[in-house]
Design an enzyme around this catalytic site. Structure first.
Site, PDB file in Angstrom:
ATOM      1  N   GLU A  81       0.825  -1.195   0.000  1.00 58.49           N
ATOM      2  CA  GLU A  81       0.000   0.000   0.000  1.00 58.49           C
ATOM      3  C   GLU A  81       0.864   1.252   0.000  1.00 58.49           C
ATOM      4  O   GLU A  81       1.861   1.338   0.707  1.00 58.49           O
ATOM      5  CB  GLU A  81      -0.971   0.003   1.186  1.00 58.49           C
ATOM      6  CG  GLU A  81      -0.345  -0.248   2.528  1.00 58.49           C
ATOM      7  CD  GLU A  81      -1.383  -0.515   3.630  1.00 58.49           C
ATOM      8  OE1 GLU A  81      -2.554  -0.755   3.304  1.00 58.49           O
ATOM      9  OE2 GLU A  81      -0.993  -0.489   4.810  1.00 58.49           O
ATOM     10  N   CYS A  82       0.499   2.194  -0.852  1.00 55.83           N
ATOM     11  CA  CYS A  82       1.136   3.508  -0.987  1.00 55.83           C
ATOM     12  C   CYS A  82       2.637   3.369  -1.247  1.00 55.83           C
ATOM     13  O   CYS A  82       3.036   3.100  -2.362  1.00 55.83           O
ATOM     14  CB  CYS A  82       0.835   4.362   0.247  1.00 55.83           C
ATOM     15  SG  CYS A  82       0.993   6.144  -0.075  1.00 55.83           S
ATOM     16  N   GLY A  83       3.482   3.539  -0.236  1.00 55.93           N
ATOM     17  CA  GLY A  83       4.910   3.389  -0.457  1.00 55.93           C
ATOM     18  C   GLY A  83       5.266   2.031  -1.017  1.00 55.93           C
ATOM     19  O   GLY A  83       6.174   1.895  -1.831  1.00 55.93           O
ATOM     20  N   LEU A  89       3.309   0.224  -3.000  1.00 54.36           N
ATOM     21  CA  LEU A  89       2.955   0.300  -4.412  1.00 54.36           C
ATOM     22  C   LEU A  89       4.079   0.945  -5.209  1.00 54.36           C
ATOM     23  O   LEU A  89       4.463   0.462  -6.293  1.00 54.36           O
ATOM     24  CB  LEU A  89       1.663   1.095  -4.587  1.00 54.36           C
ATOM     25  CG  LEU A  89       1.349   1.622  -5.987  1.00 54.36           C
ATOM     26  CD1 LEU A  89       0.997   0.474  -6.919  1.00 54.36           C
ATOM     27  CD2 LEU A  89       0.211   2.637  -5.951  1.00 54.36           C
ATOM     28  N   ALA A  96      -1.892  -0.796  -3.923  1.00 49.65           N
ATOM     29  CA  ALA A  96      -2.774   0.357  -4.079  1.00 49.65           C
ATOM     30  C   ALA A  96      -2.269   1.516  -3.241  1.00 49.65           C
ATOM     31  O   ALA A  96      -1.504   1.332  -2.287  1.00 49.65           O
ATOM     32  CB  ALA A  96      -4.203  -0.003  -3.665  1.00 49.65           C
TER      33      ALA A  96
END
EC number: 6.3.5.11
Length: 478
Positions: A345-347, A349, A445
């Site tokens: 997630e985020c980082g 991704l 994501a």
């Protein structure tokens, strides 16, 4: 490692507690909260930090100051009962709980009610509130501000005021006389205007600086300022005035725990370190043995791992170093090709994308599992609550299932290879959008999901990890 030890559950809480709220964002609540935590810790107290809302910057401050894993208290992402459960678990073993509010005391998701606000948390947990008021260029008007906060919802127990950005001892006395006379609550302290002690910029270099211990001197100075400017003994008395709470029936941890059945690798270092405490706890509770490792230090995914979790952080700050660990990136590709279930997630991704392009235009190749590049920008790309609806079956959610989380990042995807298997439809303030990449056993994501919003996804993921474990052992008969 500090921050990884997870608290044991508690059946209730008589833990002294306070909520530090502000009249608005920037009023000084973070400065006061961190300084108070540091001073209480200096006095030998075990302090448990909490943050109202989904933010992870302030909890990182709290963890660095208190030495305990900080927790988020968010009534939009999880049910109210789950919030209470999280509070009880966090308070286990603590002498005092300090909760930092979000924005202004009554600011939440909806201007018509207090949903998601610090005020709602104060009501639910019966927490005495200290209101931080920025009194720069104010005199008796400060009393009018405090009085308005008292009267908007009398169920919220505001027990004292800390005046911030006070110009002089005379100014402090004016504020004290006005507020105490009109509002009937004490002014507990007056913080001077100290531009050098303002909270550091809440952006990219902040967390790495914390991880390196570079802000310990700032913590010490804040503790000294609070010690010299605030009646800390009275603050502790007010915390002890909070009534005992009885725990509600468990929600997130209602089912019997499962014994360890899979090994789950978790990336944790200065580049990847944002995880909601309950996410990790739920994984352990439902049978995951967590194996922490550092991609930034050149560590590969532990060979015995049956799944991989790469959380948020700031990989862009370490893009060159992460990109240089080619054996780590190659190992990620190998494990993915071998069927390892991966959630990022985020980082995470960003790390699994083809590469990160900095705001200056420098490009650093990454794992290449997500067929797109990540481009940094100098302004926020996304910020706010998100409800996701899975567009297809993923490692966490079945198609059509919903979960809630939060999005905060300074980058966006570019050079996306079509067809691109988007993971979610996402509701945001401006309508529905799309987020994430879901292909096979990989889900990545921008949205940070709170597993407490849909606990079944924990078992779904770990069941898939168990299947991969059996496949590797040659015993899967699926």
């Amino acid at each position: 490692m500090t921050g990884k030890a997870l608290a044991k559950p508690s059946s209730g809480s008589s833990c002294p507690r306070l909520l530090i709220a502000g009249t608005h964002s920037g009023a000084g609540k973070t400065t006061f909260t961190v300084g108070l935590m540091a001073e209480l810790r200096r006095r030998g107290l075990t302090v448990q930090g909490f943050k109202v809302g989904p933010d992870y910057i302030d909890p990182t401050f709290h963890r660095a100051v208190t030495g305990r894993s900080a927790r988020n208290l968010d009534t939009w992402m999880v049910p109210e009962e789950a919030l209470s459960e999280s509070f009880f678990r966090g308070c286990a073993g603590a002498d005092v709980a300090v909760i930092e509010g979000v924005m202004g005391l009554y600011d939440g998701k909806d201007p018509r009610n207090d949903r998601g606000s610090a005020a709602q948390v104060a009501r639910l947990l019966q927490v005495p509130v200290i209101l931080v008021v920025d009194v720069h260029s104010m005199a008796r008007s400060a009393a009018a501000v405090v009085l308005g906060f008292q009267r908007l919802d009398p169920r919220v127990r505001i027990v004292g005021v800390v005046a911030n950005r006070v110009g002089s001892p005379g100014h402090a006395e004016i504020i004290r006389t006005a507020v105490e006379g009109a509002c009937g609550i004490p002014v507990l302290g007056a913080l001077p205007r100290r531009l050098d002690l303002a909270a550091p910029e809440r952006h990219l270099g902040l967390i790495p600086a914390l991880e390196r211990g570079e802000l310990s001197g700032w913590f010490d100075e804040l503790a000294q300022m609070v010690r010299e400017s605030v009646n800390v003994d009275r603050v502790v008395e007010l915390a002890r005035s909070a009534p005992a709470l009885g725990a509600s029936d468990p929600v997130l941890f209602a089912r019997p725990p499962r014994p360890p059945r899979v090994n789950l690798a978790v990336a944790w270092d200065a580049a990847f370190h944002f995880y909601y405490a309950e996410n990790l706890e739920l994984l352990e509770y439902r049978g995951a043995r967590l194996l922490f490792f550092s991609p930034l230090a050149g560590e590969e995914v532990p060979e015995e791992a049956d799944g991989l979790y790469i959380g948020g952080g700031f990989p862009e700050e370490f893009a060159q170093e992460l990109s240089s660990h080619r054996q780590v990136l190659e190992d990620l590709r190998r494990r993915h090709a071998g069927g390892l279930p991966i959630y990022a997630e985020c980082g995470g991704l960003m790390y699994l994308s083809r590469g990160i392009e900095t705001a200056e235009g420098h490009r650093y190749p990454m794992a290449g599992l997500v067929p797109a590049w990540v481009r940094m920008q100098r302004t926020l790309a996304a910020l706010g609550y998100r409800e996701v609806v899975a567009e297809r079956d993923t490692v966490l959610l079945k198609a059509g299932e919903k979960a809630r989380g939060h999005e905060f990042h300074y980058s966006h995807l570019v050079e996306i290879e079509e067809p691109y298997p988007w993971a979610y439809r996402v509701s945001a303030r401006r309508g529905w959008g799309r987020d994430g990449y879901a292909e096979g056993r990989l889900l990545a994501a921008y949205t940070h999901l709170h597993f407490g919003s849909h606990p079944d996804m924990v078992d779904r993921w770990l069941d898939l990890c168990a299947r991969h474990r059996a496949e590797r052992a040659g015993v899967w008969e699926g």
